[in-house]
Design an enzyme around this catalytic site. Structure first.
Site, PDB file in Angstrom:
ATOM      1  N   LYS A  83     -39.888  45.859 -23.951  1.00  4.51           N
ATOM      2  CA  LYS A  83     -40.666  47.336 -23.510  1.00  4.51           C
ATOM      3  C   LYS A  83     -42.740  47.086 -24.647  1.00  4.51           C
ATOM      4  O   LYS A  83     -42.336  46.506 -25.177  1.00  4.51           O
ATOM      5  CB  LYS A  83     -40.590  48.645 -24.158  1.00  4.51           C
ATOM      6  CG  LYS A  83     -41.099  49.733 -23.873  1.00  4.51           C
ATOM      7  CD  LYS A  83     -40.648  51.575 -24.497  1.00  4.51           C
ATOM      8  CE  LYS A  83     -41.520  52.591 -24.559  1.00  4.51           C
ATOM      9  NZ  LYS A  83     -40.594  53.718 -24.215  1.00  4.51           N
ATOM     10  N   SER A 158     -39.004  57.110 -21.782  1.00  8.83           N
ATOM     11  CA  SER A 158     -40.170  56.619 -20.676  1.00  8.83           C
ATOM     12  C   SER A 158     -39.894  54.988 -21.317  1.00  8.83           C
ATOM     13  O   SER A 158     -40.916  53.605 -20.442  1.00  8.83           O
ATOM     14  CB  SER A 158     -41.674  56.452 -21.877  1.00  8.83           C
ATOM     15  OG  SER A 158     -40.788  56.244 -23.103  1.00  8.83           O
ATOM     16  N   SER A 182     -36.259  58.512 -25.025  1.00  9.92           N
ATOM     17  CA  SER A 182     -36.840  57.510 -24.332  1.00  9.92           C
ATOM     18  C   SER A 182     -36.151  56.494 -24.341  1.00  9.92           C
ATOM     19  O   SER A 182     -36.670  55.148 -23.169  1.00  9.92           O
ATOM     20  CB  SER A 182     -37.903  56.599 -24.654  1.00  9.92           C
ATOM     21  OG  SER A 182     -38.816  57.917 -24.120  1.00  9.92           O
TER      22      SER A 182
HETATM   23  N1  GLN Z   1     -39.403  62.755 -23.404  1.00 14.70           N
HETATM   24  C1  GLN Z   1     -40.043  62.237 -25.000  1.00 14.70           C
HETATM   25  C2  GLN Z   1     -41.312  62.786 -24.426  1.00 14.70           C
HETATM   26  O1  GLN Z   1     -42.835  62.473 -23.223  1.00 14.70           O
HETATM   27  C3  GLN Z   1     -39.250  61.349 -25.043  1.00 14.70           C
HETATM   28  C4  GLN Z   1     -40.702  60.136 -25.150  1.00 14.70           C
HETATM   29  C5  GLN Z   1     -40.085  59.042 -25.753  1.00 14.70           C
HETATM   30  O2  GLN Z   1     -39.163  58.746 -27.034  1.00 14.70           O
HETATM   31  N2  GLN Z   1     -40.228  58.018 -26.242  1.00 14.70           N
HETATM   32  O3  GLN Z   1     -42.187  62.495 -25.407  1.00 14.70           O
END
Ligand code: GLN
Length: 498
Positions: A83, A158, A182
């Site tokens: 990532k 994400s 994410s």
């Molecule tokens: N969907 C969650 C957010 O938008 C988790 C994001 C993540 O784990 N980086 O914060």
């Protein structure tokens, strides 16, 4: 070499074994992987940067070590995608943000250096929601990757590029990050396995911060074993991250073989009865419990009354920490700068143009909850709620070895309903089942266990298992049992091939 390395070696450990024995050359694996990425990624859209020279050099180094009769490491020759939140020396690192356009780090973070030591071949950087803020892959200057079985659905986020790279068979392994789900959520959408380790299990050195008290790196792969192999090379104490834990690293691949007979899974009733939980998601959890019982595990039902507090607590804290962490992007030290008439205007313009709308929204919320007049009512209250949530989860885990929960309340989100920009709150609410593990610092894994048929698409659905602190071996044992018993698995490579 077949088109996909994965068809010949579905297990990352087996591939590494073949490279270590000299039966397969790492360079040939790297070349086949790079060719597959070149051919398929234009339609998949996982990669932001393919590090061709870097990958070939790493693979040749591995082959040289094998020829010299030395040990190239446990992931010798295994291709991996990171990532783009992981800092990589000499390879552009953007956090999926325009504000870091042009940034080429002068050092490797923990992930890149540990993977190099393990002999893995880093092939490139993959796309994400900007700074990890999002759930669909849509909060990005580039289009989100494809979903592996449906062009009508978001791939999840994400860590959307990490999931797509693995689901489409571009790389056997990928590393994501998980602040509130994410890794687990895109893994669930893609029908692959994703782990959010115990907070501190993997060093955060060189992992671009979103919310430091919640962020963890998360291994992703097509099987539980692949994820176990990847965790084994990343886990451990690192002097460069004071929050990394000095606890022994288990034999995670062996843990995948441990029986679950006589052990206990706790089913969280409230999560299944909650409004808006899709019937296929409920069925996935029920099937998981039945599968574990078939292997001799015991199921108990329990309640977690703090569930209503999970999302609000997470968003207050995540935004507050983000506002503090992202203050460093001022156009002076990294990436992009938009000049103004004076310093203040340069900083304001750089941030206004460099950050996307969702990041700006969260920085405003975070700044608001940290204001002197608000800090106790919001940040302080959220910290107290966090302590209560953590205590409740740990209490529940005194009664069982793992908790079973959905990953998300619904299968993957339709592209025409649910872009973050349209309705951020709807997206935030979908994080309900994943954020608790981050708030409590507990390990949690998503493993494919079901599917939903929607509009002619077969959408994978994962189940989430949450363990005790440093309970990764338990998660591997239970997840591998689910994997074997249900066999939901990732989409077949041929079908996934665009
Ligand atoms: N969907 C969650 C957010 O938008 C988790 C994001 C993540 O784990 N980086 O914060």
């Amino acid at each position: 070499m077949t088109t996909s390395i994965l068809e010949a070696f579905p297990d990352a450990g087996a591939l590494a074994g073949a490279v270590r024995r000299g039966a397969v050359r790492a360079e040939a694996v790297a070349e086949a992987t790079l060719a597959a990425i070149e051919r398929l990624d234009p339609t998949v859209g996982a990669f932001l940067h393919v590090a061709v020279d870097h990958a070939l050099a790493a693979a040749r180094r591995t082959d040289r070590i094998v020829r010299e009769g030395s040990d190239p490491g446990p992931l010798a020759g295994v291709p991996i995608a990171l990532k783009d939140l992981f800092v990589t020396r000499g390879i552009p690192t953007t956090a999926g943000s325009r504000i870091l356009a042009g940034y080429v780090p002068p050092y490797d973070g923990h992930a890149a250096s540990a993977l190099a030591r393990a002999g893995a071949t880093l092939v490139g950087k993959v796309t994400l929601d900007e700074f990890g803020m999002g759930s669909n892959g849509a909060n990005s200057p580039v289009p989100a990757p494809r979903h592996p079985t449906s062009d009508d659905h978001w791939p999840g986020g994400s860590s959307s590029g990490s999931a797509a790279a693995v689901a489409f068979g571009l790389t056997p392994l990928a590393l994501g990050t998980d602040t509130g789900g994410s890794v687990r959520w895109p893994a669930s959408c893609a029908g692959i396995v994703g782990l959010k380790p115990t907070y501190g299990r993997i060093s955060r050195h060189g992992m671009i911060a979103f919310a430091s008290s919640l962020d963890q790196a998360g291994p992703m792969g097509r099987t539980v074993r692949c994820v176990a192999h990847l965790l084994a090379v990343l886990a451990g104490r690192d002097e460069r991250d004071a929050t990394s834990l000095d606890a022994p690293v288990g034999d995670y691949p062996a843990a995948c073989e441990a029986p679950v007979a006589g052990r206990t899974v706790g089913v969280v009733r409230r999560a299944l009865d909650a409004e808006g939980v899709h019937p296929a998601v409920r069925k996935t959890v029920a099937d998981t419990v039945r599968a574990l019982e078939a292997r001799g595990a015991k199921a108990i039902t329990l309640d977690l009354p703090s569930m209503d507090l999970w999302v609000p607590t997470y968003y207050v804290l995540a935004c507050a920490e983000a506002a503090s962490n992202l203050a460093r992007y001022d156009g002076m030290r990294y990436g992009r700068r938009v000049e103004g008439r004076d310093l203040a205007e340069t900083i304001a313009r750089t941030r206004a143009q460099g950050f996307g709308p969702e990041v700006r929204r969260r920085l405003l919320v975070g700044t608001y909850v940290l204001r002197k007049d608000n800090v106790d009512a919001y940040y302080g209250a959220a910290m107290r709620a966090r302590a209560a949530i953590a205590a409740e989860l740990r209490g529940a885990l005194d009664r069982c070895d793992v908790l079973a929960l959905p990953v998300g309340p619904q299968p993957a989100v339709r592209r025409d309903a649910g872009a973050d920009a349209d309705d951020p709150l709807a997206d935030y609410l979908r994080d309900v089942f994943t954020v608790a593990a981050n708030l409590a610092g507990l390990p949690a894994i998503a493993v494919p266990a079901g599917h939903a048929d929607e509009g002619g698409h077969r959408l994978p659905i994962g189940v989430q298992l949450v363990g005790r602190p440093l309970g990764e071996p338990d998660l591997f044992a239970f997840a591998a049992a689910v994997e074997r018993e249900i066999g939901a698995g990732p989409p077949p490579l041929r079908e996934a091939t665009p």
